[in-house]
Motif scaffolding. Structure first.
Motif, mmCIF file in Angstrom:
data_model
loop_
_atom_site.group_PDB
_atom_site.id
_atom_site.type_symbol
_atom_site.label_atom_id
_atom_site.label_comp_id
_atom_site.label_asym_id
_atom_site.label_seq_id
_atom_site.Cartn_x
_atom_site.Cartn_y
_atom_site.Cartn_z
ATOM 1 N N PHE A 1 0.839 -1.188 0.000
ATOM 2 C CA PHE A 1 0.000 0.000 0.000
ATOM 3 C C PHE A 1 0.880 1.246 0.000
ATOM 4 C CE2 PHE A 1 -3.236 2.839 1.982
ATOM 5 C CZ PHE A 1 -4.279 2.608 1.102
ATOM 6 N N LYS A 2 1.202 1.731 -1.190
ATOM 7 C CA LYS A 2 2.096 2.883 -1.323
ATOM 8 C C LYS A 2 1.353 4.176 -0.978
ATOM 9 C CE LYS A 2 5.746 0.637 -2.840
ATOM 10 N NZ LYS A 2 6.904 0.390 -1.989
ATOM 11 N N VAL A 3 0.609 4.705 -1.947
ATOM 12 C CA VAL A 3 -0.168 5.928 -1.731
ATOM 13 C C VAL A 3 -1.546 5.722 -2.343
ATOM 14 C CG1 VAL A 3 -0.320 8.407 -2.117
ATOM 15 C CG2 VAL A 3 1.924 7.339 -1.847
ATOM 16 N N ALA A 4 -2.537 5.555 -1.481
ATOM 17 C CA ALA A 4 -3.891 5.306 -1.959
ATOM 18 C C ALA A 4 -4.877 5.589 -0.834
ATOM 19 C CB ALA A 4 -4.036 3.864 -2.449
ATOM 20 N N ASP A 5 -6.137 5.711 -1.204
ATOM 21 C CA ASP A 5 -7.190 5.914 -0.217
ATOM 22 C C ASP A 5 -7.668 4.555 0.284
ATOM 23 O OD1 ASP A 5 -9.384 7.828 0.955
ATOM 24 O OD2 ASP A 5 -10.469 6.135 0.066
ATOM 25 N N SER B 1 -10.063 1.298 10.920
ATOM 26 C CA SER B 1 -11.376 1.936 10.913
ATOM 27 C C SER B 1 -12.258 1.431 9.781
ATOM 28 C CB SER B 1 -11.201 3.458 10.787
ATOM 29 O OG SER B 1 -12.447 4.104 10.675
ATOM 30 N N VAL B 2 -11.688 1.336 8.591
ATOM 31 C CA VAL B 2 -12.468 0.963 7.404
ATOM 32 C C VAL B 2 -12.672 -0.545 7.293
ATOM 33 C CG1 VAL B 2 -12.444 0.947 4.869
ATOM 34 C CG2 VAL B 2 -11.772 3.019 6.123
ATOM 35 N N ALA B 3 -11.626 -1.308 7.565
ATOM 36 C CA ALA B 3 -11.686 -2.767 7.363
ATOM 37 C C ALA B 3 -10.917 -3.471 8.478
ATOM 38 C CB ALA B 3 -11.124 -3.132 6.001
ATOM 39 N N PRO B 4 -11.453 -3.493 9.689
ATOM 40 C CA PRO B 4 -10.726 -4.096 10.813
ATOM 41 C C PRO B 4 -10.439 -5.577 10.650
ATOM 42 C CG PRO B 4 -13.015 -3.625 11.395
ATOM 43 C CD PRO B 4 -12.760 -2.957 10.085
ATOM 44 N N GLN B 5 -11.167 -6.231 9.741
ATOM 45 C CA GLN B 5 -10.955 -7.655 9.513
ATOM 46 C C GLN B 5 -9.855 -7.936 8.499
ATOM 47 O OE1 GLN B 5 -13.221 -5.759 8.279
ATOM 48 N NE2 GLN B 5 -13.971 -6.446 6.296
ATOM 49 N N MET B 6 -9.298 -6.893 7.875
ATOM 50 C CA MET B 6 -8.262 -7.078 6.867
ATOM 51 C C MET B 6 -6.923 -7.385 7.528
ATOM 52 S SD MET B 6 -7.344 -7.191 3.686
ATOM 53 C CE MET B 6 -8.837 -6.560 2.899
ATOM 54 N N ALA C 1 3.701 2.906 6.230
ATOM 55 C CA ALA C 1 3.819 3.975 7.220
ATOM 56 C C ALA C 1 2.856 3.699 8.365
ATOM 57 C CB ALA C 1 3.509 5.327 6.584
ATOM 58 N N LYS C 2 3.254 4.095 9.567
ATOM 59 C CA LYS C 2 2.405 3.854 10.740
ATOM 60 C C LYS C 2 1.077 4.587 10.627
ATOM 61 C CE LYS C 2 4.668 7.515 13.460
ATOM 62 N NZ LYS C 2 5.449 7.802 14.693
ATOM 63 N N GLU C 3 1.057 5.684 9.855
ATOM 64 C CA GLU C 3 -0.177 6.451 9.695
ATOM 65 C C GLU C 3 -1.244 5.667 8.935
ATOM 66 O OE1 GLU C 3 3.147 9.093 10.537
ATOM 67 O OE2 GLU C 3 2.851 7.603 8.945
ATOM 68 N N GLN C 4 -0.850 4.588 8.261
ATOM 69 C CA GLN C 4 -1.815 3.796 7.503
ATOM 70 C C GLN C 4 -2.590 2.828 8.388
ATOM 71 O OE1 GLN C 4 0.752 2.002 4.566
ATOM 72 N NE2 GLN C 4 0.751 3.807 3.255
ATOM 73 N N TYR C 5 -2.116 2.597 9.611
ATOM 74 C CA TYR C 5 -2.733 1.595 10.475
ATOM 75 C C TYR C 5 -4.159 1.974 10.884
ATOM 76 C CZ TYR C 5 -3.553 -1.490 14.457
ATOM 77 O OH TYR C 5 -4.103 -2.402 15.329
#
Length: 267
Positions: A136-140, A172-177, A163-167
């Motif tokens: 996951f480089k740069v994406a929404d 939030s969006v997909a906790p099961q991923m 990056a830690k900011e992606q966690y």
């Protein structure tokens, strides 16, 4: 002393809960997972549909691919921030529209034409055939997960965070991923690793080689998939990694690695 005992008991309890609730990785077919780095790009361009197809053909368990966003919000496969190295064009992916990126050709040595694929096209190529290690480089996050869900591939994807900011967005969006990352620099021993795993729902790492820390990952049911792709990659480096008791290898030579595993009764 009583406070120490209470803290230890609490840490053990939290650890047990974390292990139970940590998202499960896609079900493996083999005891040692082989990940084709940017696809099997020995003879075709990296991050191309052809590289995905060749990863499937050689029997890899996962295909690693890199996702970035164009100026108009389209998700495409591209490792670098620019298109300069891998295509016949120039410019930042984030500054180019999808049509501009799509008009480019991936650099190839076989005289064929290869286009930069969209994430949707990559998902379709992989569905029910091979798991995805999504770098996951740069994406929404929401847009990415929406495409994964629309493809019905929630159980075929592992997301690698850069990056830690992606966690937090992924939680939030997909906790099961299931999420994968590199071990942070502040995590230096078994104790700090155990603390980190109690705090964060990480399912796999790519850079743990210390035996004590590897014991913690096995205890916490967290996998370690080491990167083998580098100059000089071959049987010696594969065997050295396998002997550490890890569960997967990412490679630039998936067909050769699989042949090595079969030859040595490891697959």
């Amino acid at each position: 002393m009583k406070k120490i005992l209470v803290y230890c008991c609490l840490a053990f309890t939290i650890g047990s809960v974390a292990a139970q609730t940590r998202p499960a990785l896609p079900a493996p077919k083999h005891s040692l997972i082989v990940i084709a780095h940017r696809g099997n790009h020995v003879a075709v361009p990296e991050n191309s549909i052809a590289a995905i197809e060749q990863a499937i053909a050689c029997g890899a368990d996962y295909v690693e691919m890199d996702v970035r966003t164009t100026a108009d919000g389209k998700l495409v496969l591209m490792h670098d921030a620019t298109v300069n190295r891998t295509t016949n064009g120039e410019g930042n992916v984030a500054s180019l529209t999808f049509n501009e990126v799509r008009a480019l050709q991936l650099k190839a040595t076989d005289g064929k034409t290869y286009k930069v694929p969209t994430l949707e096209e990559a998902l379709a190529a992989c569905k029910d055939k091979i798991h995805i290690y999504l770098d996951f480089k740069v994406a929404d996050v929401a847009n990415t997960y929406a495409l994964i869900k629309a493809a019905g591939m929630e159980n075929q994807v592992v997301v690698y965070m850069n990056a830690k900011e992606q966690y937090k967005p992924w939680q939030s969006v997909a906790p099961q991923m299931p999420l994968m990352t590199s071990l942070p620099s502040e995590v230096t021993d078994a104790q700090t690793l155990r603390y980190a795993l109690n705090k964060y729902r990480i399912s796999a790492f790519d850079n743990i080689t210390d035996s004590a820390m590897l014991s913690v990952t096995r205890e916490q049911q967290v996998q370690v998939w080491l990167d083998a792709q580098h100059k000089g990659e071959g049987p010696a480096t594969w065997q050295a990694a396998i002997q550490k008791g890890i569960q997967g290898l990412q490679t630039d030579q998936p067909a050769a690695l699989i042949a090595y595993l079969v030859k040595n009764n490891l697959r």
